[in-house]
Design an enzyme around this catalytic site. Structure first.
Site, PDB file in Angstrom:
ATOM      1  N   LEU A   1      -0.677  -2.967   0.672  1.00 27.95           N
ATOM      2  CA  LEU A   1      -2.035  -2.632   0.232  1.00 27.95           C
ATOM      3  C   LEU A   1      -2.037  -1.189  -0.253  1.00 27.95           C
ATOM      4  CD1 LEU A   1      -4.458  -4.563   0.650  1.00 27.95           C
ATOM      5  CD2 LEU A   1      -4.959  -3.348   2.771  1.00 27.95           C
ATOM      6  N   HIS A   2      -2.302  -0.977  -1.528  1.00 30.79           N
ATOM      7  CA  HIS A   2      -2.369   0.418  -1.978  1.00 30.79           C
ATOM      8  C   HIS A   2      -3.306   0.647  -3.161  1.00 30.79           C
ATOM      9  CE1 HIS A   2       0.415  -1.108  -4.999  1.00 30.79           C
ATOM     10  NE2 HIS A   2       0.080  -0.074  -5.729  1.00 30.79           N
ATOM     11  N   ARG A   3      -3.870  -0.441  -3.745  1.00 28.75           N
ATOM     12  CA  ARG A   3      -4.754  -0.241  -4.912  1.00 28.75           C
ATOM     13  C   ARG A   3      -5.948   0.608  -4.514  1.00 28.75           C
ATOM     14  NH1 ARG A   3      -2.342  -1.223  -8.932  1.00 28.75           N
ATOM     15  NH2 ARG A   3      -0.825  -2.835  -8.555  1.00 28.75           N
TER      16      ARG A   3
END
Ligand code: UD1
Length: 371
Positions: free
Chosen positions: A206-208
């Site tokens: 998860l990094h957006r």
């Protein structure tokens, strides 16, 4: 002899450039490859580890740009890349993917009249709030040569008025790295070290910004993870951006209380491949992981409202679930309660030979003097 500058900047670039540089090095009479690292990613775990794992030669030139706002980062890459191009006078510059370094270097080249090729061209999420979508649209408009991973990408480019002569469908370069390293990755000790058994855990990335910089969205995802992790451990290698926002949003304690959600540092290429290749389920907002799970037949839930990689849904294992808690949980349970299905269907030209096709096109153009 073609002198080619291969640009890398951020983590998802390394596995795209490595097979191209390796193929060029195998043909020293035809190609002289140089690697330029912009330094967009600089942590050992986000950059150095990938050079070792992928046998990517150390950069010939490092621009040391680092983090910043989009404008500052893009501008810094441009300022530092321009003198490199003027000095090296390459026949081609190859840029890959959709990160800020991609558009920055492509823009420098077109202004100088240096030919630039874009690998992984033509992907479109049609979501202009995504920084990567802007990078893709602009890079494809200005690059001389567009190497596409799938035929939907060709259609996108043609619909934007790009002539067929600039487009070449070569397949998915990430899959070259995947197939090449699958055996080596089996030697990784990551699962043993974490006490994990094949098929009995999930992997999360998860990094957006749209997911992790927004409290409501992050909390919706977290609520889903609290339920899913009751069923099986969820291993979460945490991107530096996400690590920072977890602290800023005050979510540290809530995450720590979710016992089977196990946060670890970002992994190198081989450890991560080893981990997801035997996962029961992958949850992600990454682009590349949608493709890698498709190539291996691992069920993937994409925690976004859209994908620029629709072929992973049509032919692969990907389901775009968005960020609604109920939807994430129900799709995850469908997978966990269903049979383990390893019926792998590879999209056309996701065969491990994309680098060779790219080199063949470059050679052909040189010989025919077409571009
Ligand atoms: C970038 C790419 C994204 C890609 C992602 C993979 C753009 C617009 N985005 O996003 O497409 O999916 O890389 O990782 O190019 N940071 C560190 N150490 C690092 C790198 C970053 O601590 O080595 C931190 C910094 O605080 C930085 C933040 O992470 O400000 C974001 O890094 P940045 O390169 O701006 O974007 P990513 O979110 O990594």
């Amino acid at each position: 002899m073609l002198k080619v500058i291969n640009v890398v900047g951020a983590r998802p670039n390394f596995m795209k450039v490595a097979p191209i540089v390796a193929a060029m090095k195998q043909r020293p009479t035809d190609f002289l490859p140089l690697v330029v690292h912009t330094g967009q990613h600089y942590d050992a775990s986000m950059s150095d580890a990938f050079f070792t794992d992928l046998d990517l030669p150390q950069p010939d030139i490092h621009l040391g740009v680092g983090s910043g706002s989009h404008a500052a980062q893009t501008a810094a890459v441009m300022e530092r890349f321009e003198p490199v191009v003027l000095n090296e006078k390459p026949d081609w510059v190859l840029v890959v993917g959709d990160v800020n370094s991609t558009i920055a270097c492509a823009l420098v080249c077109v202004k100088l009249g240096i030919k630039v090729a874009h690998v992984e061209a033509g992907l479109r999420s049609r979501d202009r709030t995504m920084p990567e979508e802007i990078n893709r649209l602009l890079t494809d408009q200005i690059a001389d040569l567009l190497f596409t991973p799938s035929q939907d990408a060709d259609q996108n480019l043609l619909a934007e008025g790009i002539p067929q002569t600039r487009i070449s469908f070569v397949g998915n370069i990430m899959i070259d790295s995947l197939f090449k390293n699958l055996e080596r990755a089996r030697l990784s000790k990551i699962k043993a070290d974490m006490g994990l058994s094949d098929g009995e855990y999930a992997v999360l990335t998860l990094h957006r910004p749209s997911n992790v910089d927004n409290r409501e969205t992050f909390e919706r995802i977290l609520t889903a993870l609290e339920t899913i992790s009751v069923r099986l451990p969820v291993i979460f290698p945490v991107h530096p951006r996400t690590r920072k926002t977890i602290a800023e949003l005050g979510l540290t304690d809530r995450i720590a209380a979710t016992k089977k959600l196990r946060l670890i540092d970002p992994l190198g290429y081989l450890d991560f491949l080893n981990l997801y290749s035997t996962a029961r389920l992958v949850l992600t907002d990454s682009g590349g992981i949608q493709e890698e799970t498709t190539a291996l037949g691992i069920p993937c839930l994409t925690l976004r409202e859209n994908t620029e990689r629709p072929i992973t849904v049509e032919l692969g294992t990907n389901v775009v679930v968005g960020t609604d808690t109920q939807r994430i949980v129900s799709e995850a349970m469908t997978i966990l309660e269903g049979p383990v299905n390893r019926d792998v269907r590879h999209p056309p030209l996701w065969d491990g030979h994309t680098a060779e096709r790219i080199l063949a096109v470059l050679r052909e153009l040189q010989l025919s003097d077409k571009l």
